[in-house]
Design a protein around this motif. Sequence first.
Motif, mmCIF file in Angstrom:
data_model
loop_
_atom_site.group_PDB
_atom_site.id
_atom_site.type_symbol
_atom_site.label_atom_id
_atom_site.label_comp_id
_atom_site.label_asym_id
_atom_site.label_seq_id
_atom_site.Cartn_x
_atom_site.Cartn_y
_atom_site.Cartn_z
ATOM 1 N N SER A 93 0.833 -1.203 0.000
ATOM 2 C CA SER A 93 0.000 0.000 0.000
ATOM 3 C C SER A 93 0.866 1.249 0.000
ATOM 4 O O SER A 93 2.055 1.220 0.355
ATOM 5 C CB SER A 93 -0.907 0.013 1.230
ATOM 6 N N ALA A 94 0.259 2.364 -0.386
ATOM 7 C CA ALA A 94 0.975 3.637 -0.344
ATOM 8 C C ALA A 94 1.371 3.976 1.087
ATOM 9 O O ALA A 94 2.451 4.534 1.332
ATOM 10 C CB ALA A 94 0.102 4.743 -0.935
ATOM 11 N N ALA A 95 0.527 3.629 2.035
ATOM 12 C CA ALA A 95 0.848 3.885 3.448
ATOM 13 C C ALA A 95 2.070 3.079 3.878
ATOM 14 O O ALA A 95 2.942 3.574 4.612
ATOM 15 C CB ALA A 95 -0.348 3.549 4.327
ATOM 16 N N ALA A 97 4.465 2.030 1.844
ATOM 17 C CA ALA A 97 5.620 2.618 1.157
ATOM 18 C C ALA A 97 6.102 3.874 1.870
ATOM 19 O O ALA A 97 7.314 4.110 1.996
ATOM 20 C CB ALA A 97 5.249 2.941 -0.291
ATOM 21 N N LEU A 98 5.161 4.688 2.352
ATOM 22 C CA LEU A 98 5.536 5.894 3.089
ATOM 23 C C LEU A 98 6.243 5.529 4.389
ATOM 24 O O LEU A 98 7.248 6.156 4.766
ATOM 25 C CB LEU A 98 4.293 6.735 3.373
ATOM 26 N N ALA A 99 5.749 4.511 5.083
ATOM 27 C CA ALA A 99 6.377 4.090 6.331
ATOM 28 C C ALA A 99 7.802 3.602 6.089
ATOM 29 O O ALA A 99 8.718 3.908 6.871
ATOM 30 C CB ALA A 99 5.540 2.998 6.992
ATOM 31 N N ARG A 100 8.012 2.851 5.026
ATOM 32 C CA ARG A 100 9.380 2.391 4.713
ATOM 33 C C ARG A 100 10.279 3.581 4.390
ATOM 34 O O ARG A 100 11.448 3.629 4.795
ATOM 35 C CB ARG A 100 9.350 1.413 3.537
ATOM 36 N N LEU A 101 9.731 4.544 3.660
ATOM 37 C CA LEU A 101 10.519 5.718 3.279
ATOM 38 C C LEU A 101 10.963 6.501 4.514
ATOM 39 O O LEU A 101 12.088 7.012 4.565
ATOM 40 C CB LEU A 101 9.685 6.598 2.343
ATOM 41 N N ARG A 102 10.105 6.581 5.517
ATOM 42 C CA ARG A 102 10.393 7.392 6.700
ATOM 43 C C ARG A 102 10.916 6.583 7.882
ATOM 44 O O ARG A 102 11.125 7.121 8.965
ATOM 45 C CB ARG A 102 9.134 8.165 7.099
ATOM 46 N N GLY A 103 11.082 5.275 7.671
ATOM 47 C CA GLY A 103 11.663 4.447 8.716
ATOM 48 C C GLY A 103 10.727 4.131 9.857
ATOM 49 O O GLY A 103 11.185 3.779 10.957
ATOM 50 N N PRO A 105 7.071 2.099 11.515
ATOM 51 C CA PRO A 105 6.465 0.760 11.452
ATOM 52 C C PRO A 105 5.594 0.630 10.203
ATOM 53 O O PRO A 105 4.822 1.539 9.878
ATOM 54 C CB PRO A 105 5.646 0.687 12.742
ATOM 55 N N VAL A 106 5.711 -0.497 9.517
ATOM 56 C CA VAL A 106 5.017 -0.696 8.245
ATOM 57 C C VAL A 106 3.675 -1.363 8.504
ATOM 58 O O VAL A 106 3.616 -2.479 9.027
ATOM 59 C CB VAL A 106 5.867 -1.553 7.289
ATOM 60 N N PRO A 107 2.577 -0.711 8.135
ATOM 61 C CA PRO A 107 1.256 -1.317 8.379
ATOM 62 C C PRO A 107 0.985 -2.438 7.373
ATOM 63 O O PRO A 107 1.476 -2.411 6.235
ATOM 64 C CB PRO A 107 0.292 -0.148 8.151
ATOM 65 N N PRO A 108 0.221 -3.439 7.763
ATOM 66 C CA PRO A 108 -0.153 -4.490 6.812
ATOM 67 C C PRO A 108 -1.121 -3.946 5.773
ATOM 68 O O PRO A 108 -1.796 -2.939 5.994
ATOM 69 C CB PRO A 108 -0.803 -5.550 7.691
ATOM 70 N N ASP A 109 -1.181 -4.630 4.634
ATOM 71 C CA ASP A 109 -2.156 -4.239 3.620
ATOM 72 C C ASP A 109 -3.565 -4.563 4.089
ATOM 73 O O ASP A 109 -3.783 -5.569 4.780
ATOM 74 C CB ASP A 109 -1.889 -4.981 2.306
ATOM 75 N N PRO A 110 -4.541 -3.731 3.733
ATOM 76 C CA PRO A 110 -5.931 -4.069 4.063
ATOM 77 C C PRO A 110 -6.359 -5.308 3.297
ATOM 78 O O PRO A 110 -5.824 -5.604 2.216
ATOM 79 C CB PRO A 110 -6.714 -2.825 3.613
ATOM 80 N N PRO A 111 -7.316 -6.065 3.798
ATOM 81 C CA PRO A 111 -7.774 -7.267 3.085
ATOM 82 C C PRO A 111 -8.415 -6.896 1.760
ATOM 83 O O PRO A 111 -8.994 -5.809 1.612
ATOM 84 C CB PRO A 111 -8.795 -7.892 4.044
ATOM 85 N N GLN A 112 -8.276 -7.802 0.797
ATOM 86 C CA GLN A 112 -8.883 -7.550 -0.506
ATOM 87 C C GLN A 112 -10.397 -7.526 -0.376
ATOM 88 O O GLN A 112 -10.992 -8.372 0.285
ATOM 89 C CB GLN A 112 -8.487 -8.646 -1.501
ATOM 90 N N GLU A 127 -9.705 4.811 7.344
ATOM 91 C CA GLU A 127 -8.570 5.604 7.811
ATOM 92 C C GLU A 127 -7.270 4.806 7.723
ATOM 93 O O GLU A 127 -7.219 3.634 8.066
ATOM 94 C CB GLU A 127 -8.805 6.036 9.261
ATOM 95 N N GLY A 128 -6.227 5.457 7.235
ATOM 96 C CA GLY A 128 -4.927 4.813 7.124
ATOM 97 C C GLY A 128 -4.633 4.264 5.751
ATOM 98 O O GLY A 128 -3.504 3.858 5.477
ATOM 99 N N VAL A 129 -5.640 4.228 4.851
ATOM 100 C CA VAL A 129 -5.414 3.715 3.499
ATOM 101 C C VAL A 129 -5.022 4.842 2.564
ATOM 102 O O VAL A 129 -4.015 4.787 1.867
ATOM 103 C CB VAL A 129 -6.667 2.976 2.985
ATOM 104 N N ASN A 130 -5.838 5.904 2.519
ATOM 105 C CA ASN A 130 -5.506 7.070 1.705
ATOM 106 C C ASN A 130 -4.444 7.917 2.393
ATOM 107 O O ASN A 130 -4.344 7.940 3.622
ATOM 108 C CB ASN A 130 -6.758 7.914 1.459
#
Length: 565
Positions: A93-95, A97-103, A105-112, A127-130
């Motif tokens: 997810s974009a969220a 990717a942003l977490a990895r960029l800023r170091g 905690p990386v959130p899990p992807d939402p369920p399909q 909340e947290g997806v966009n």
Amino acid sequence: MTDRWALAPAEGGGVEIAALGPDGLPAGPVLREPDLAGAVRSRPDVTRWVWRSTAEVYPRLLAAGVRVERCYDIEDAETLLLGHEGRYGEPRSAAAALARLRGGPVPPDPPQRAAEPGAQSPLFEPEGVNLPLADLLAVYAEQQRRHERAEYPDRMRLLTAAESAGMLVAAEMNRAGLPWRADVHREVLHGLLGERYAGGGEPRRLAELADEVSDAFGRRVRPDLPADVIKAFAQAGIKVKSTRRWEIESVDHPAVKPLVEYKKLYRIWVAHGWSWLQDWVREGRFRPEFLAGGTVTGRWVTNGGGALQIPKVIRRAVVADPGWRLVVADADQMEPRVLAAISRDLGLMEVAGRETDLYQSVSDRAFAGDRAQAKLAVLGAVYGQTSGDGLKNLAALRRRFPKAVAYVDDAARAGEEGRLVRTWLGRTCPPAAGAGDDTVEEAGLPQEDPADSPAPGPQEWVPGYASTNARARGRFARNFVVQGSAADWALLLLAALRRTCADMAAELVFFQHDEVIVHCPEEEAGAVVAAIREAADLAARLTFGQTPVRFPFTTAVVECYADAK
């Protein structure tokens, strides 16, 4: 003036948009617009929109009558880049990717999201997806830098653009729908299955066949339960490992004929019967949810509806609108032509440069005119069927087309050793992924016997499945470089065809692997046939560069899909 803009949902409603510079960052002020469709419609000069997810944004635009020329799907690009970096399976997810960029905690992807016929994806996700536009563009700019670090940056950028184009095509196909005559479908079902019984039980013909199977075994047997059938054969002194059609047809027993017929009709009843018709066909259209790049090789799947497994007999219900036609185009011998292009084998490229039967040409060169042996050898090289006669055929193929065979051999070796394997454009096979006997089935498609396949063939890797069998990984990697490169080429074909159809009434309505269907007015059919041929040539040049390899199509202009075969 820039032709590339980005958009994201704004807090409190509406959207934020901004023109982008070459570095992927805003080249002007961030603007706030109250309406998504209005924001895009008022900027017709924008040729590429950058957004988080095409699947979330574009259906809303299409519903408002707004079409975009190109897009950049950030979450789809993240999937491709993670794979290229050997990190396939990490949250995409974009969220994340942003977490990895800023170091952080990386959130899990939402369920399909589960497929719901007629449902429209919401623009405002939980909340947290966009992400706010500024954060989204930080991810985008970093993705541009990651593309530059790819093994072949230009190819990787092309792959990302092609995949984003595929997302647009999928959304437009989902909205257009495949023309479908419900009355014809019901007639077919009645002719095959007989009357329906109250309470949703098996229709008459299935009940009759079940009785015939039981009579043949001398006791009550449930033919819809593989374990029950295997047990019944064992009690009759016959050992079978599964109820695959190709296995049980080799058995000499009076239950075989009604059992095979039952399994064929049961599959139609469960997967494309009356319930399916009620769920998936509305207002004369079948609208499955096509998912571009739904597998690791890039091949498409559907999230429900079973669109990629429509039985031939059910295709009689796919009928063009009055005054319109279906242009059904099948790529001829796509896999060996792709192998010629990616291996740069001069002999195979020369053969694949002809628009004639490739297998016959191969047989004339290496198999004394035996086309069947030539086909087995070529497909064996691609799919890893190299034992027994396959080994002898492969040796003959290697003598005549050494670079082609070496190319897939090298891919297999890399897979066995756990190294990354890439398609021509850079789509990457995970190092610990294997196919084994697992195949991808479409989400939501009922299976009475998942092992019921006609014979071994091309395999798809199932996300989350890791094989400990090195040979299985190697066999899949061998297949991956060809199938995945074919998927890359097909995306560019669809993008080119979509651009041509934008100036016509014609609409893309179906795509699977090597087949495309365009629904068009009768007077446009000739132009569509020409457009498919031109799109195939352009896709070949863009994907593989200047090679003599050609990708011809067998094309039929018909009123009914079943008449194309």
